[in-house]
Design a protein around this motif. Sequence first.
Motif, mmCIF file in Angstrom:
data_model
loop_
_atom_site.group_PDB
_atom_site.id
_atom_site.type_symbol
_atom_site.label_atom_id
_atom_site.label_comp_id
_atom_site.label_asym_id
_atom_site.label_seq_id
_atom_site.Cartn_x
_atom_site.Cartn_y
_atom_site.Cartn_z
ATOM 1 N N MET A 246 89.079 -33.634 15.575
ATOM 2 C CA MET A 246 89.818 -33.794 14.326
ATOM 3 C C MET A 246 89.262 -32.896 13.224
ATOM 4 O O MET A 246 90.017 -32.363 12.402
ATOM 5 N N ALA A 247 87.924 -32.724 13.193
ATOM 6 C CA ALA A 247 87.329 -31.823 12.202
ATOM 7 C C ALA A 247 87.774 -30.388 12.445
ATOM 8 O O ALA A 247 88.088 -29.645 11.505
ATOM 9 N N ASP A 250 91.332 -30.049 11.338
ATOM 10 C CA ASP A 250 91.381 -29.973 9.873
ATOM 11 C C ASP A 250 91.110 -28.549 9.393
ATOM 12 O O ASP A 250 91.823 -28.016 8.535
ATOM 13 N N ALA A 251 90.090 -27.912 9.967
ATOM 14 C CA ALA A 251 89.763 -26.537 9.583
ATOM 15 C C ALA A 251 90.892 -25.579 9.959
ATOM 16 O O ALA A 251 91.268 -24.702 9.177
ATOM 17 N N ASN A 253 94.057 -26.272 10.279
ATOM 18 C CA ASN A 253 95.208 -26.510 9.401
ATOM 19 C C ASN A 253 95.004 -25.893 8.016
ATOM 20 O O ASN A 253 95.971 -25.430 7.381
ATOM 21 N N GLN A 254 93.758 -25.890 7.538
ATOM 22 C CA GLN A 254 93.486 -25.238 6.248
ATOM 23 C C GLN A 254 93.811 -23.744 6.318
ATOM 24 O O GLN A 254 94.440 -23.180 5.417
ATOM 25 N N GLY A 290 85.999 -27.813 8.365
ATOM 26 C CA GLY A 290 86.776 -29.043 8.519
ATOM 27 C C GLY A 290 85.881 -30.257 8.577
ATOM 28 O O GLY A 290 84.700 -30.169 8.952
ATOM 29 N N PHE A 292 85.972 -34.728 9.306
ATOM 30 C CA PHE A 292 86.725 -35.930 9.683
ATOM 31 C C PHE A 292 85.816 -37.143 9.566
ATOM 32 O O PHE A 292 84.655 -37.116 9.991
#
Length: 363
Positions: A246-247, A250-251, A253-254, A290, A292
Amino acid sequence: VRSDQTVKLKCLNIKLFSNGGCAFDLSGPVMDRALFHVDGPYYWPEFHAEGVPCRTVQPPHTAFRGFGGPQGLAACEHVLDHLASKCGVSVEHIREQNIYSQGQATPFGMVMGEQFSGKWNVPTMWKQLFNELSYDARKQSIDEFNAKHKYKKRGICLLPTKFGIAFTSRFMNQGGALVHLYTDGTVLVSHGGTEMGQGLHTKVCQIAAQAFQIPLEDVYVNDTSSDKVANTIPTAASMSTDIYGMATLDACNQILKRLEPIREKLPNSATLKDIAEAAFFERIDLSAHGFFALDNSRCGFDWNLERPEGFPFESPQNSWKGHPFNYFTQGCACTEVEIDVLTGNHSVSRSDVLVDGKNVYVI
């Protein structure tokens, strides 16, 4: 055993002892997880469990794979085996009729099939494996074999299981990842987890590949290092794919969000390499960190919380104070073995495993 031949469990009162060695180390948390799993995948209307880590003259007995969970599950199955023998019924009969049903709660308050534990598929999985493997016919064949052979014996067992996923200490359910997108369209990932043969690096790379819609061979992973991702958490509790996956997402997606204006200017046929090159010349950052953290409502306890007004009185004591796990992994397994009773030599004739889950990487 009821008049209609159904067998229902009524209560379990159990005390677990563990060999903690000469120092406490992680003996307490290991025992905690054993207690969280000693109910097995079965519903006990009345339940009391106590754990005692014992100080001995041996070296400290720290954590190992499973962290007390398998020991708790094994203790529960041991109880059922003895119960079946005393009641004169098959242990499979007891297991099948006492697997948690949708809506029932564990002794620590997690409700099966609802928001805190996700879908509960073990009853369906049990029936599927039982029928597909012709379990009754195989067991009858084994009984006939054992009657004819004095020194060689066969056995078969079908087991359901669940295993809680999360660190039971709330603060540990967090992690970070660092993702770089290069102008040649390749991606480099660094994360806080440790690869020890469980495939964590591969799964993290798969997540990045799926996010950027590129081949897996275009994603690389760096060795875990605290100068890339600081303040890491131990790779444990079966949470590393969840946390670092998930982390990483997240990265990714940024970076993808920063690339959106560039992507809109380029034709649909533009590759990630084309987009990254164009973004570089537009001075857009192609790196991201990222992070999470599991939601507070899905892990850990707040022992100071009072019972909320209107909270169901039939719910287990203290269940309103939190939950130890994000969800349960679920599965059923059937194994057939043969043993030589004179020498102790033994072999596994066949094993079938049905695991409920979904691939991290979807092609």
